[in-house]
Design an enzyme around this catalytic site. Structure first.
Site, PDB file in Angstrom:
ATOM      1  CE  LYS A  96      -4.281  -2.008   1.400  1.00 20.16           C
ATOM      2  NZ  LYS A  96      -3.804  -3.410   1.484  1.00 20.16           N
TER       3      LYS A  96
HETATM    4  C1  LIG Z   1      -4.381  -4.531   0.870  1.00 19.80           C
HETATM    5  C2  LIG Z   1      -3.579  -5.764   0.719  1.00 19.80           C
HETATM    6  C3  LIG Z   1      -3.895  -6.763  -0.220  1.00 19.80           C
HETATM    7  C4  LIG Z   1      -5.115  -6.689  -1.125  1.00 19.80           C
HETATM    8  O1  LIG Z   1      -5.058  -5.670  -2.076  1.00 19.80           O
HETATM    9  P1  LIG Z   1      -6.411  -5.127  -2.754  1.00 19.80           P
HETATM   10  O2  LIG Z   1      -5.997  -3.932  -3.513  1.00 19.80           O
HETATM   11  O3  LIG Z   1      -7.323  -4.785  -1.603  1.00 19.80           O
HETATM   12  O4  LIG Z   1      -6.945  -6.208  -3.599  1.00 19.80           O
HETATM   13  C5  LIG Z   1      -3.080  -7.875  -0.305  1.00 19.80           C
HETATM   14  N1  LIG Z   1      -2.018  -8.022   0.510  1.00 19.80           N
HETATM   15  C6  LIG Z   1      -1.676  -7.092   1.424  1.00 19.80           C
HETATM   16  C7  LIG Z   1      -0.517  -7.331   2.312  1.00 19.80           C
HETATM   17  C8  LIG Z   1      -2.441  -5.925   1.567  1.00 19.80           C
HETATM   18  O5  LIG Z   1      -2.109  -5.011   2.487  1.00 19.80           O
END
Ligand SMILES: *Cc1c(COP(=O)(O)O)cnc(C)c1O
Length: 516
Positions: free
Chosen positions: A124
């Site tokens: 993120k």
């Molecule tokens: C948020 C997240 C995901 C999922 O991503 P999306 O964009 O919500 O599909 C997968 N792995 C981790 C570690 C995350 O923080």
């Protein structure tokens, strides 16, 4: 490169109103409850891709991509470059998102795209480092033309079950005219997650440890957003996963890793599949835009855990929420509904049901989501499923398979040896392994997205690996920087009851102290 004058619209609207990029970023969600989308997806020629873009650095590539979606009247070239460079200067890898090629030695063409080299060790950061700078940029510009008494400030309020709060905090720390309050349930997040959030010393950041559950925290945040009075006073904002700027920032690594994967190979003789551990569909949606822009991706593969609404959708066309979220080893993907999926549905409705008519597509999507609200489900029909299957495939992975995959890769990996996956990444790698076996085709390259550093999910990783002789979490997994967090002073405010009035009072009090 010529810039298009890009406008945005809502996935649910049947009127002609459009928005600028700035409005879309600051507003987040459209007033009709829909998500913002660019109706036309910019096209990049194969010539540009393979003779120009393939040679660019991550930052240069980010600029070329974002330039196509942000009008240069809104952000001039020099400013956009600076925003991008600043956002990725906080990453520990010069490549920002390096691709680890051929992790296993079985001629599998299994490549791992490491998205966790940002400040909080999870994917993120790629988006939120950029979004934080963008918020500040727009606010500063607005404020420059306003008298002191009318200057705008944004109070970002969010709730976290542990995994995602830190990325928002690190994206917004130290930003001018923005404050950030993150609620989390006391004692229900891991020590490392709490340390990451509470050791940030910047005065515009405050964590609120709330006695209660994650649902309590989320309910309080929703109530705060609905509180007109409080909103008026503090200009409450969010940086949640539906913000368009997050999707935009994530497109870069699809292009970047594609070029790395095919380096030295005859481009026309290789195929590339991306495998993406998915929850809210934000990550893989960026891949969809990359593909539609012209990147010759063979398939985008959705990998889900037991919360499998997306996998069920692709198999049946039913979009149906379960009654309860299953708690899995990959908690950042534990969702009932994939909020960004609505964006894909708009393009699918437009192409397959609405004869490419924007307004009609909005009506259709609006109808579906009203049905979801009243019946808990809707059905899109075969034309839409067939449309989706042109670009997507899906795999569902259980907790047992997730743990087994962490073990398997630890044993099998050759480049580097003893590679440790986090459980989210393992969901994707398990799906990749299935495809490799089913495709049995040496010309296909698999780029499996790694969304978190294994140190963030110590319990799952240790449970999978502790039986191996010589394995040590402290030595093999935990980075020095995270080790040090436990020695830093913590800044948190304890809220002794999950009560909106207590939280509002705490925010009022802390905002006065922050004196932004
Ligand atoms: C948020 C997240 C995901 C999922 O991503 P999306 O964009 O919500 O599909 C997968 N792995 C981790 C570690 C995350 O923080």
């Amino acid at each position: 490169m010529a810039t298009t004058s890009q406008v945005y619209r809502s996935t649910r609207s049947s009127d002609k109103e459009t928005k600028t990029f700035e409005e879309v970023v600051i507003q987040g969600l459209a007033k009709d409850g829909g998500l913002f989308i660019p109706p036309t997806i910019p096209q990049v020629s194969q010539e540009t891709l393979f003779s120009k873009w393939s040679k660019l650095s991550f930052q240069e590539l980010a600029f070329e991509i974002m330039r196509l979606y942000i009008d240069s009247n809104e952000i001039p070239d020099a400013d956009l470059k600076q925003l991008i460079n600043r956002s990725y200067s906080t990453f520990r890898s010069t490549e920002v998102t390096p691709l680890v090629k051929n992790v296993t030695g079985n001629n599998e063409n299994l490549h791992i795209l490491e998205l966790f080299h940002g400040p909080t060790y999870a994917f993120k950061d790629v988006a939120l480092q950029f979004v934080g700078n963008l918020f500040e940029y727009f606010l500063q510009r607005t404020n420059a033309s306003l008298p002191e008494s009318e200057k705008k400030q944004i109070t970002v309020v969010g709730a976290t079950s542990g995994d995602t709060g830190s990325a928002a905090i690190y994206g917004l720390r130290g930003k001018k005219d923005v404050s950030v309050f993150i609620l989390y349930p006391t004692g229900r997040i891991s020590p490392i997650q709490e340390e990451q959030m509470t050791t940030v010393p910047d005065k515009n950041v405050q964590t609120l440890s709330v006695k209660g559950t994650f649902d309590n925290c989320q309910d309080i945040v929703k109530a705060i957003f609905a509180d007109k009075d409080f909103n008026k006073r503090h200009n409450v904002g969010a940086v949640n996963s539906i913000n368009w700027a997050r999707i935009l920032a994530q497109m870069t690594y699809y292009f970047y890793s594609y070029f790395k994967a095919i380096e030295g190979k005859d481009q026309s003789a290789v195929k590339v599949k991306f495998v993406v551990p998915s929850g809210n569909f934000g990550d893989i949606l960026a891949g969809y835009f990359a593909k539609k822009m012209g990147l010759p991706v063979e398939k985008l593969v959705i990998a889900t855990n037991e919360n499998d609404i997306l996998d069920r959708f692709l198999k049946s066309g039913d979009y149906e929420r379960s009654d309860e979220v299953a708690a899995t080893l990959s908690p950042a993907m534990d969702i009932l509904i994939s909020s960004n999926f609505e964006r894909l549905l708009w393009y699918l409705a437009r192409e397959n049901l609405a004869g490419n008519d924007d307004l009609k597509a909005g009506e259709i999507v609006n109808g579906w989501f009203h049905e979801l609200k009243s019946n808990g489900k809707f059905q899109v029909g075969q034309a839409v499923i067939d449309g989706a299957l042109k670009d997507f495939a899906s795999e569902r992975v259980s907790d047992e398979e997730t743990a087994a995959t962490i073990k398997k890769i630890y044993e099998e990996s050759v480049n580097p040896k003893k590679y440790v996956l986090d459980p989210h990444t393992a969901v994707g790698v398990c799906a990749s392994k299935r495809l490799i076996a089913a495709d049995n085709n040496a010309s296909i390259n698999y780029i499996s997205l790694s969304t978190a550093h294994p140190a963030k999910f110590a319990e799952a990783v240790n449970n999978a690996l502790s039986s191996f002789e010589g394995y040590s979490f402290e030595k093999d997994v935990l980075p020095e920087e995270l080790k040090k967090l436990s020695t830093l002073p913590k800044k948190l405010k304890f809220i002794e009851k999950a009560d909106i009035e207590l939280v509002k009072a705490a925010i009022d009090e802390e905002l006065a102290k922050m004196d932004l």
